[in-house]
Design a protein around this motif. Sequence first.
Motif, PDB file in Angstrom:
ATOM      1  N   UNK C  63     -11.671  31.718   7.511  1.00  0.00           N
ATOM      2  CA  UNK C  63     -11.553  30.267   7.396  1.00  0.00           C
ATOM      3  C   UNK C  63     -12.488  29.493   8.295  1.00  0.00           C
ATOM      4  N   UNK C  64     -13.355  30.177   9.056  1.00  0.00           N
ATOM      5  CA  UNK C  64     -14.283  29.436   9.914  1.00  0.00           C
ATOM      6  C   UNK C  64     -15.441  28.850   9.117  1.00  0.00           C
ATOM      7  N   UNK C  65     -15.518  29.190   7.833  1.00  0.00           N
ATOM      8  CA  UNK C  65     -16.555  28.602   6.981  1.00  0.00           C
ATOM      9  C   UNK C  65     -15.905  27.967   5.752  1.00  0.00           C
ATOM     10  N   UNK C  66     -14.668  27.508   5.903  1.00  0.00           N
ATOM     11  CA  UNK C  66     -13.995  26.914   4.737  1.00  0.00           C
ATOM     12  C   UNK C  66     -14.610  25.551   4.447  1.00  0.00           C
ATOM     13  N   UNK C  67     -15.311  25.445   3.301  1.00  0.00           N
ATOM     14  CA  UNK C  67     -16.075  24.232   3.011  1.00  0.00           C
ATOM     15  C   UNK C  67     -15.452  23.436   1.876  1.00  0.00           C
ATOM     16  N   UNK C  68     -14.269  23.817   1.422  1.00  0.00           N
ATOM     17  CA  UNK C  68     -13.599  23.021   0.393  1.00  0.00           C
ATOM     18  C   UNK C  68     -14.331  22.988  -0.924  1.00  0.00           C
ATOM     19  N   UNK C  69     -14.954  24.089  -1.316  1.00  0.00           N
ATOM     20  CA  UNK C  69     -15.744  24.106  -2.546  1.00  0.00           C
ATOM     21  C   UNK C  69     -14.873  23.806  -3.764  1.00  0.00           C
ATOM     22  N   UNK C  70     -13.647  24.334  -3.769  1.00  0.00           N
ATOM     23  CA  UNK C  70     -12.800  24.142  -4.945  1.00  0.00           C
ATOM     24  C   UNK C  70     -12.431  22.678  -5.105  1.00  0.00           C
ATOM     25  N   UNK C  71     -12.182  22.004  -3.993  1.00  0.00           N
ATOM     26  CA  UNK C  71     -11.874  20.574  -4.062  1.00  0.00           C
ATOM     27  C   UNK C  71     -13.111  19.788  -4.510  1.00  0.00           C
ATOM     28  N   UNK C  72     -14.263  20.183  -3.982  1.00  0.00           N
ATOM     29  CA  UNK C  72     -15.506  19.491  -4.339  1.00  0.00           C
ATOM     30  C   UNK C  72     -15.784  19.625  -5.836  1.00  0.00           C
TER      31      UNK C  72
END
Lengths: 256, 163, 398
Positions: C63-72
């Motif tokens: 989770x240190x690179x969780x960039x919210x791609x699915x939300x985006x």
Amino acid sequence: MAVDDPGRSYSHPLFDTLERFPGLDLATTTADKLLNWGARNSLWIFPMATSCCGIEFMASAASRVDFDRMGSFTRATPRQADVMVVAGTITVKMAPRVKRLWDQMPEPKWCVAMGSCAISGDFYRDIYSVIPGIDTVIPVDVYVPGCPPNPEALMAGLLVLQEKIALKTAGLKTVPAGRPETAKMISPRIKRVGHPDRMPEIDAAQCAQAMSLDLTEPPDLLAAFTAAQAAAKAAREAAEAAAADAAAADEKGGEA
Amino acid sequence: MTADERQARLAAFMTERFGVEADPWPDGGPIVPVEQHVALAAALQAELGYTLYVYCVASHWPDETPKGGDLIPEHYEVATGLRSVGAGSHVAMWRVSVPVGAGVPTLADLFAGADWQEREQYDLVGVVFDDHPDLRRLMLPEEWVGHPLRKDYAIETGHLPWR
Amino acid sequence: MAVKANIDSGRWGDPYLDLSTYTADADLMELNMGPQHPSTHGVFRVVLWLDGETIVKAVPHPGYLHRGVEKLCEKLTYVQITPIVDKNDYVAPMLNEQAVNMAVEQLMGIEVPRRARWLRTLLAELQRVASHLLWLGTFGIDLGGALGGGTSLFMYCFRERELIMDLFEGLTGSRFHYNTHTVGGNRHDVPAGWAEQVKQVLTFIERHIDEYVAVLDHPIFEQRTMNVGVIDAELALGLGLTGPVLRASGVDHDLRRDAPYHAYDEIDFKVPIAHGGDCYARYEVRVAEMRESIRMARDLIDGLPEGPLVGARPIKTPVQVKIKSGQAYVALETPRGELGTYVIAGGDNRNASPYRFKIRPPSLHSVSALPWVLPGHQVSDVVAILGSLDPIMGEVDR
């Protein structure tokens, strides 16, 4: 000298020692030149490689581009490094760790923001978990644009950093004089941690607490922030209500 | 056995054993009652050879009133997929639907991989998995407030002091 | 039930071990690895509890690179998603693009022309070689001293990888994030002289793979990888491990052959498997896969059919891609395993965005094996095991 002092200029810690050496005070200019030459030609890099740019960073260290030949090579610990290359997206969960690693690096130190994510957050900029550019957390000396930048671009960035060190301007957050629109464009939209513009509700002590990275404390900070926000909202509402009352009273007075 | 034959066998199995309307096969698989979720997974794993754990996808559906219809109350939908390995590989998929506040029984006793997948969906969407051995946040920091993939969570929500 | 029985019998490590009731032989020590650690392949953190030198419990923290791609992706149109998913598995971006476009094509019922399917297969195989080369090079660094200072293998592998990057740059204009796939076909056609260049590169790489195998034919390498990190077939299936990691555990499963997509049903290839389930087996499978991919790529470039690259009604603007309703799960085989895309259609922008977009990343499943595998090993094995699973953090955290 504080890391985040905007007026910070480059001075080598060995310089003070040399200056005290008998006889050498006459030759300080030469000593300074020598140290400067040594520093800029042996930039040891600490890779803060988080994502895609990390792969291109590896490619820069590998056989084709090979930045070893200008005296730069990779160290896995911040205590042996001069330059932090932030390669990749920095998230809310990672930012405190980046700050802590930056604080562990000995002075003099420089930071290169590699790739659009480290510069501005790229298209992740507005996402809940992403820091919109590493310059909101630590000071940046050279920006290398690209998504990801070619190894050649990173190499050019390191050469620019060498030039900056040669000119002794590294560490200065220089704003082009007389061009405020440029200054507005390049300054981060979200200010650095602890900047009063960014967090007006938090007082200086709490800012210091945030900067000190006492990781056990964030709920307090969050609670203080929420309380301050609520108080500000209540005050605003009270002012609005008072204004509405006054307006109503005016109206009544007009009718009468 | 080809994938089409497996699909036909799966539809017949689900209709016969679990009384689910699986013909015609809906997109994303049929909706199964929550009580039968674990029993279905166990039966597929033990009897039909769907041994590879593939996915767990939760989605959030706020209150909605379709044109000329009744109100569909807010709910979560959890889709699960299992795969048969080897020639003619095929994914058995089904969905369960639960109201907000109710939990979905966990598959972590049957599939070791369900542990993390369900934690991720809990973290991002907010579905609670009953009897999960270790239901903590996976992606976001522990002190995070809210579940970002819910439809009522704004994408720009900040997190102090870092953002 | 099955999971608990296997933990209790001691066959698998126990991720839920209660340390308050554990009696240690030596001192119980907590050791933190990461999130910034040169051998964690990005930002990944594992907290280890050690009894003396032996690991008794491992708790990974992704989770240190969780960039919210699915939300985006819920905010973007289907055509805009392609360049976003490039950045997920940044070592094999080609396959990420293919996965999302295949899902949209299935939902819309679009047929991809034969030439585009062959080109996609070719790009996928070249990308597989590049990805495994990168893995081999970094695995050499991870195992360090065994391999003559460690970095020599890395330098060799990157030399070859650069050649494939050059091929992709010649085709798409970009070294890294290509954005060459689109709904219904491909954007960039093969430039003049490219086919000849591909064949030269393949010959060069094939000759050098033998050299790497010779470098790694070394007793220290074997001792550090053989019987280290054994994952048995049952655990691998239950965890959802796929790709080389599953095949190294003796399960003969490959989506390219078992659920064919693109042009894989038109060409002939073998699927290498190994039975050890340990780090060495995973290395064997990957090297064999590299050789097989080179052979396939040669067949593909020779047999590339003529014809158009996009469908009869080419999709040029984002607004043309609209899906009212439906759900689809589409999977393909990346160098790391089954990359799935689950799309629920009918979202914002008048049906031009997905309602829910979920990526099923193979790396997340690989990493989730750590708490089950690590107990019983030494600290130095962590690096070898994590490296042999080949996780890409962009894909784990998304």
